[in-house]
Motif scaffolding. Structure first.
Motif, PDB file in Angstrom:
ATOM      1  N   GLN A 232       0.835  -1.207   0.000  1.00  0.00           N
ATOM      2  CA  GLN A 232       0.000   0.000   0.000  1.00  0.00           C
ATOM      3  C   GLN A 232       0.869   1.257   0.000  1.00  0.00           C
ATOM      4  O   GLN A 232       0.566   2.229  -0.698  1.00  0.00           O
ATOM      5  CB  GLN A 232      -0.935   0.014   1.212  1.00  0.00           C
ATOM      6  N   ILE A 233       1.941   1.248   0.785  1.00  0.00           N
ATOM      7  CA  ILE A 233       2.866   2.383   0.787  1.00  0.00           C
ATOM      8  C   ILE A 233       3.476   2.560  -0.596  1.00  0.00           C
ATOM      9  O   ILE A 233       3.605   3.682  -1.096  1.00  0.00           O
ATOM     10  CB  ILE A 233       3.951   2.194   1.868  1.00  0.00           C
ATOM     11  N   ALA A 234       3.852   1.441  -1.236  1.00  0.00           N
ATOM     12  CA  ALA A 234       4.393   1.511  -2.602  1.00  0.00           C
ATOM     13  C   ALA A 234       3.374   2.127  -3.554  1.00  0.00           C
ATOM     14  O   ALA A 234       3.721   2.947  -4.409  1.00  0.00           O
ATOM     15  CB  ALA A 234       4.784   0.113  -3.072  1.00  0.00           C
ATOM     16  N   GLU A 236       1.046   4.235  -2.739  1.00  0.00           N
ATOM     17  CA  GLU A 236       0.895   5.664  -2.413  1.00  0.00           C
ATOM     18  C   GLU A 236       2.044   6.523  -2.947  1.00  0.00           C
ATOM     19  O   GLU A 236       1.869   7.720  -3.171  1.00  0.00           O
ATOM     20  CB  GLU A 236       0.771   5.827  -0.890  1.00  0.00           C
ATOM     21  N   ILE A 237       3.233   5.920  -3.126  1.00  0.00           N
ATOM     22  CA  ILE A 237       4.364   6.696  -3.672  1.00  0.00           C
ATOM     23  C   ILE A 237       4.512   6.459  -5.172  1.00  0.00           C
ATOM     24  O   ILE A 237       5.590   6.649  -5.756  1.00  0.00           O
ATOM     25  CB  ILE A 237       5.690   6.400  -2.925  1.00  0.00           C
ATOM     26  N   ASN A 238       3.391   5.996  -5.778  1.00  0.00           N
ATOM     27  CA  ASN A 238       3.289   5.882  -7.239  1.00  0.00           C
ATOM     28  C   ASN A 238       4.206   4.826  -7.842  1.00  0.00           C
ATOM     29  O   ASN A 238       4.712   4.993  -8.961  1.00  0.00           O
ATOM     30  CB  ASN A 238       3.541   7.242  -7.908  1.00  0.00           C
ATOM     31  N   ALA A 239       4.420   3.735  -7.123  1.00  0.00           N
ATOM     32  CA  ALA A 239       5.154   2.612  -7.706  1.00  0.00           C
ATOM     33  C   ALA A 239       4.301   1.951  -8.778  1.00  0.00           C
ATOM     34  O   ALA A 239       3.071   1.871  -8.657  1.00  0.00           O
ATOM     35  CB  ALA A 239       5.505   1.598  -6.620  1.00  0.00           C
ATOM     36  N   SER A 240       4.950   1.491  -9.841  1.00  0.00           N
ATOM     37  CA  SER A 240       4.230   0.789 -10.903  1.00  0.00           C
ATOM     38  C   SER A 240       3.881  -0.620 -10.429  1.00  0.00           C
ATOM     39  O   SER A 240       4.410  -1.111  -9.417  1.00  0.00           O
ATOM     40  CB  SER A 240       5.105   0.700 -12.155  1.00  0.00           C
ATOM     41  N   ALA A 241       3.004  -1.286 -11.187  1.00  0.00           N
ATOM     42  CA  ALA A 241       2.636  -2.662 -10.841  1.00  0.00           C
ATOM     43  C   ALA A 241       3.872  -3.556 -10.867  1.00  0.00           C
ATOM     44  O   ALA A 241       4.025  -4.457 -10.030  1.00  0.00           O
ATOM     45  CB  ALA A 241       1.581  -3.186 -11.813  1.00  0.00           C
ATOM     46  N   ILE A 293      10.402   6.104   3.418  1.00  0.00           N
ATOM     47  CA  ILE A 293      10.995   5.942   2.086  1.00  0.00           C
ATOM     48  C   ILE A 293      10.006   6.439   1.036  1.00  0.00           C
ATOM     49  O   ILE A 293       8.836   6.060   1.037  1.00  0.00           O
ATOM     50  CB  ILE A 293      11.359   4.461   1.841  1.00  0.00           C
ATOM     51  N   PHE A 294      10.502   7.277   0.147  1.00  0.00           N
ATOM     52  CA  PHE A 294       9.624   7.877  -0.868  1.00  0.00           C
ATOM     53  C   PHE A 294      10.071   7.549  -2.288  1.00  0.00           C
ATOM     54  O   PHE A 294       9.562   8.110  -3.249  1.00  0.00           O
ATOM     55  CB  PHE A 294       9.564   9.398  -0.659  1.00  0.00           C
ATOM     56  N   SER A 295      11.005   6.634  -2.403  1.00  0.00           N
ATOM     57  CA  SER A 295      11.470   6.153  -3.704  1.00  0.00           C
ATOM     58  C   SER A 295      11.087   4.683  -3.853  1.00  0.00           C
ATOM     59  O   SER A 295      11.485   3.852  -3.026  1.00  0.00           O
ATOM     60  CB  SER A 295      12.991   6.300  -3.825  1.00  0.00           C
ATOM     61  N   PRO A 296      10.320   4.298  -4.882  1.00  0.00           N
ATOM     62  CA  PRO A 296       9.957   2.891  -5.073  1.00  0.00           C
ATOM     63  C   PRO A 296      11.175   1.972  -5.158  1.00  0.00           C
ATOM     64  O   PRO A 296      11.159   0.869  -4.611  1.00  0.00           O
ATOM     65  CB  PRO A 296       9.185   2.897  -6.399  1.00  0.00           C
ATOM     66  N   ASN A 297      12.254   2.424  -5.804  1.00  0.00           N
ATOM     67  CA  ASN A 297      13.443   1.583  -5.950  1.00  0.00           C
ATOM     68  C   ASN A 297      14.127   1.333  -4.603  1.00  0.00           C
ATOM     69  O   ASN A 297      14.602   0.225  -4.322  1.00  0.00           O
ATOM     70  CB  ASN A 297      14.435   2.213  -6.926  1.00  0.00           C
ATOM     71  N   LEU A 299      12.557   1.381  -1.739  1.00  0.00           N
ATOM     72  CA  LEU A 299      11.632   0.510  -1.013  1.00  0.00           C
ATOM     73  C   LEU A 299      11.849  -0.954  -1.419  1.00  0.00           C
ATOM     74  O   LEU A 299      11.793  -1.855  -0.592  1.00  0.00           O
ATOM     75  CB  LEU A 299      10.183   0.932  -1.294  1.00  0.00           C
ATOM     76  N   ILE A 300      12.115  -1.155  -2.710  1.00  0.00           N
ATOM     77  CA  ILE A 300      12.418  -2.507  -3.203  1.00  0.00           C
ATOM     78  C   ILE A 300      13.692  -3.032  -2.533  1.00  0.00           C
ATOM     79  O   ILE A 300      13.744  -4.168  -2.067  1.00  0.00           O
ATOM     80  CB  ILE A 300      12.573  -2.502  -4.738  1.00  0.00           C
ATOM     81  N   ALA A 301      14.726  -2.183  -2.468  1.00  0.00           N
ATOM     82  CA  ALA A 301      16.014  -2.608  -1.909  1.00  0.00           C
ATOM     83  C   ALA A 301      15.910  -2.992  -0.442  1.00  0.00           C
ATOM     84  O   ALA A 301      16.529  -3.969   0.011  1.00  0.00           O
ATOM     85  CB  ALA A 301      17.051  -1.499  -2.094  1.00  0.00           C
ATOM     86  N   ILE A 302      15.094  -2.256   0.320  1.00  0.00           N
ATOM     87  CA  ILE A 302      15.026  -2.513   1.767  1.00  0.00           C
ATOM     88  C   ILE A 302      14.245  -3.786   2.094  1.00  0.00           C
ATOM     89  O   ILE A 302      14.270  -4.260   3.231  1.00  0.00           O
ATOM     90  CB  ILE A 302      14.438  -1.281   2.505  1.00  0.00           C
ATOM     91  N   GLN A 303      13.605  -4.373   1.078  1.00  0.00           N
ATOM     92  CA  GLN A 303      12.938  -5.662   1.296  1.00  0.00           C
ATOM     93  C   GLN A 303      13.939  -6.752   1.675  1.00  0.00           C
ATOM     94  O   GLN A 303      13.554  -7.795   2.213  1.00  0.00           O
ATOM     95  CB  GLN A 303      12.186  -6.089   0.030  1.00  0.00           C
TER      96      GLN A 303
END
Length: 393
Positions: A232-234, A236-241, A293-297, A299-303
């Motif tokens: 959901q956070i992703a 909200e920060i306009n991450a693509s599918a 975190i406000f960058s989708p990339n 957010l991906i890395a911190i997974q």
């Protein structure tokens, strides 16, 4: 059972595990975004996610007892893989809110049978290799989830949620067929059926209780973050599918690698007393970081941090919980262990959904991070006390 047949059974069960968890999780990366687009509220999404854990919480202890009394796991495995396929049938034929609610109840029923997968697989190994067995079966679990996440990421944008549910069914059906080929170890002695009152005495084992609670924290936080509200956070920060799918893929790749690592001699030499507190603290960092975190990339890395907790904390907690349990009570103990952590999978997403509805999602993440810190400190204290007791003994 001779060595070649035993190896065949080990590999067969791992294949079934991969197919089973693919069926269980192929739709998960897009469950929350899909339900949001279907105008389902955050609090209701929390209930839908939590009901998956609730089914397990209710069923796992009685299933564990029945498995120990019956001494057979094949039937429970067949029931589990059948329920995993049937769950997605309801997701397709019913309207989204009802379909996912009913589907997650059935998926929870399916996951409740995970007791028998783990206990049967452990029975193919010596007691000294229990941690290795847990690491390998958790790796197979995560490979199945990874396959589901990859295919969902590649196909959701073009083919939609119903296609993902169809993939779930197509994975569950061969798992059902293969599960009829399972053979269980035969004992030469006449088995005395244990009394239920004797079996449930294992619930009082302090080690089992403690590591069940740690697993509750770890599984509950993951279910309320990277399995649901992180997406959901992703969103909200306009991450693509595609980026939302990558969140889950990165998480599960790390979980697979970490599961294999936990089965290594190096990891076992350093031991649970290092890995469990350290990775629980890493999980706390994840919870505090994600809302900021406000960058989708990024957010991906911190997974990566979330994946470490699945592969390492959960594997070590499972083996530690079972360490003092006699083999004839292992299903009962595993049922208790899995029922306790299912409490976390049930209540943490529900609480997070309600907090998000009343306040905001950031507060939910901060609360989960605080719980992870408390679990870190508790585990450090436990191991310090346990090591002192071992030295005195």
């Amino acid at each position: 059972m001779d060595k070649s047949k035993l190896n065949y059974q080990k590999n067969l069960l791992l294949v079934i595990v991969v197919l089973f968890w693919f069926a269980q999780y192929v739709y998960v990366p897009f469950q929350t975004p899909y339900l949001l687009t279907m105008q389902v509220s955050s609090s209701m999404i929390g209930i839908i996610i939590g009901i998956y854990g609730f089914s397990q919480m209710v069923l796992r202890m009685p299933i564990g007892i029945m498995a120990d009394k019956n001494g057979r796991h094949k039937l429970f495995i067949i029931l589990g893989v059948t329920a995993s396929a049937l769950a997605s049938v309801f997701r397709i034929i019913l309207e989204p809110q009802t379909g996912f609610l009913v589907g997650n109840i059935l998926s929870g029923f399916a996951s409740a049978m995970w007791i028998s997968f783990m206990v049967l697989y452990a029975s193919y190994f010596t007691c000294e290799n229990l941690q290795r067995a847990m690491g390998l079966i958790m790796a197979a679990n995560n490979i199945g989830v990874l396959g589901g996440f990859v295919l969902s990421t590649l196909s959701y944008n073009h083919l939609g949620m119903n296609f993902l549910c169809l993939l779930s069914i197509c994975s569950g059906v061969p798992a059902i067929l293969l599960s009829f080929g399972i053979k269980e170890q035969k004992t030469k002695t006449v088995k005395i059926v244990p009394k239920t009152s004797d079996l449930i005495k294992v619930y009082a084992d302090k080690r089992l209780i403690f590591f069940s609670i740690l697993a509750l924290v770890q599984q509950g936080i993951l279910m309320a973050t990277c399995m649901s509200f992180t997406t959901q956070i992703a969103h909200e920060i306009n991450a693509s599918a595609f980026q939302i799918g990558l969140l889950s893929i990165v998480y599960i790749i790390v979980a697979v690698l970490a599961s294999y690592f936990s089965a290594s001699n190096f990891a076992r030499r350093l031991g649970s007393s290092l890995w469990i507190p350290f990775i629980l603290f890493v999980l706390a960092i994840y919870c505090f970081a994600v809302p900021n975190i406000f960058s989708p990339n990024l957010l991906i890395a911190i997974q990566i941090l979330a994946g470490l907790s699945t592969g390492i904390v959960f594997s070590f907690c499972t083996s530690e919980a079972m360490k003092n349990v006699p083999i004839e009570k292992r299903s009962t103990a595993m049922g208790y262990y899995q029922a306790i952590y299912a409490v976390g999978m049930t209540i943490v997403p529900m609480i997070a959904g309600n907090i998000a509805e009343i306040y905001n999602l950031n507060i939910a993440f901060y609360l989960e991070g605080s719980i992870a810190v408390i679990a870190t400190v508790a585990s450090m204290i436990y191991f310090k006390y346990d090591n002192r007791k071992t030295i005195k003994g």
